[in-house]
Design an enzyme around this catalytic site. Structure first.
Site, short mmCIF file in Angstrom:
data_model
loop_
_atom_site.label_atom_id
_atom_site.label_comp_id
_atom_site.label_asym_id
_atom_site.label_seq_id
_atom_site.Cartn_x
_atom_site.Cartn_y
_atom_site.Cartn_z
CD GLN A 129 -77.10 -49.80 -14.48
OE1 GLN A 129 -77.04 -49.15 -15.51
NE2 GLN A 129 -78.14 -50.57 -14.17
CB CYS A 135 -79.97 -47.69 -17.19
SG CYS A 135 -81.69 -48.20 -17.47
CG HIS A 276 -79.43 -50.71 -20.53
ND1 HIS A 276 -79.36 -50.45 -19.18
CD2 HIS A 276 -78.14 -50.56 -20.99
CE1 HIS A 276 -78.12 -50.17 -18.84
NE2 HIS A 276 -77.35 -50.22 -19.91
#
Length: 334
Positions: A129, A135, A276
């Protein structure tokens, strides 16, 4: 700058303390290995060397505390914890979705002691990323890839850029973050066809959000059904669904992942402050401790070729709290 010049001269003269000498040698090798752009900027080198020394001490303490995971120098070792969190753990927006508890059931099928969807050709290669807080988009697109591969025996890398640029619902902000639930709602409610990555490659690694590409081909994968569950205190049930349904898209707290090099994380990974999103692709219950195989999106040069192993049955890193499984998808003109 003056400090650095003294440091270099002192190194050549052999008058540095041995620990400092070793640290400088490590940092010099680090800059070369990861092709750090500041290598010729004395001021920035001085600053980053100080950060690097703090990272070495943090890694030392983690290794003393952890026991089975290995923490050490990696490509993030010149970032402060604050810089790391801002760059790599800012992509998950808070979610207000109420997650239903997964029911504990008597398992009617004997689970294999170890299982890995990579061995079934249902997982694409590790992605990166970069500086984009996306994410959430990677986790969902990867789940959709795996679902299609499982049902149609065809593995297609799907566009994450389409999520970043085209998902404009109230919970999705491109590189500034999003939620798994918001991305799934966008797919289902809009009957979105996610095109192959080859038709819409990732371009937001520099933290930009280009406008949605016009006239996308009617070619790709459409999500038809999914589940979302909370497997807290029920990770055997989570393994059951992973084995019988698909890899799982999950949210985690990844603060200590900055320094991860390998081994199984067993402690010190909190289940609060979720920041995340990743994909769980397998497990191994023959090991002591048993562990989850988790695919990250920081490139194959992080962790274990892009993966991290997390001990099962402890809700470590909050991995079992918000779990998406993709149960049905269809291909369009593939």
């Amino acid at each position: 700058m003056l400090y650095l010049r003294f440091f270099v001269v002192a190194t050549l003269c052999g008058v540095l303390l041995s620990d400092e000498q070793v640290q400088w040698n490590q940092f010099r090798d680090f800059m070369v290995k990861y092709q750090k752009s500041y290598r010729n900027d004395l001021r920035e080198v001085t600053k980053r060397f100080e950060v690097f020394k703090v990272s070495l001490e943090r890694q030392k303490q983690l290794n003393l505390l952890e026991g089975s995971a290995v923490f050490g120098v990696n490509k993030f070792s010149d970032l402060t914890t604050e810089e790391f969190q801002a760059r790599y753990l800012s992509g998950l927006q808070p979610s207000t979705l109420s997650i239903p508890k997964a029911q504990k059931v008597n398992l009617s099928v004997d689970l294999p002691a170890k299982f890995d969807w990579r061995e079934q050709d249902a997982v694409t290669g590790v992605k990166n990323q970069l500086k984009c807080g996306s994410c959430w988009a990677f986790s969902i697109s990867e789940g959709l890839e795996s679902c299609y591969a499982i049902h149609y025996n065809k593995l297609v890398s799907l566009s994450t850029q389409q999520f970043i640029s085209c998902d404009r619902n109230a919970q999705s902000y491109g590189c500034q973050g999003g939620t798994l639930g918001g991305a799934v709602d966008w797919l289902i409610e809009g009957k979105i066809i996610v095109v192959p990555d080859a038709n819409y490659p990732f371009t937001s690694g520099d933290d930009t959000r280009p406008d949605c590409k016009a006239n996308l081909p009617q070619k790709g994968v459409r999500l038809l059904n999914h589940t979302v569950k909370d497997y807290l205190d029920n990770e055997k049930g989570m393994a059951y669904d992973l084995n019988l349904v698909s890899p799982l898209s999950v949210t985690v707290n990844a603060n200590i992942w900055q320094d991860y090099r390998g081994g199984i994380v067993r402690y010190h990974c909190t289940n609060t402050s979720i920041d995340h999103a990743v994909q769980v692709v397998g497990y191994d219950m023959t090991n002591d401790p048993p562990y989850w195989i988790v695919r990250n999106t920081w490139g194959p040069d992080w962790g274990v070729k892009g993966y991290i192993y997390i001990a099962m049955d402890k809700n470590l890193c909050g991995l079992a709290q918000t779990v998406y499984a993709f149960t049905k998808a269809e291909g369009v003109n593939l």
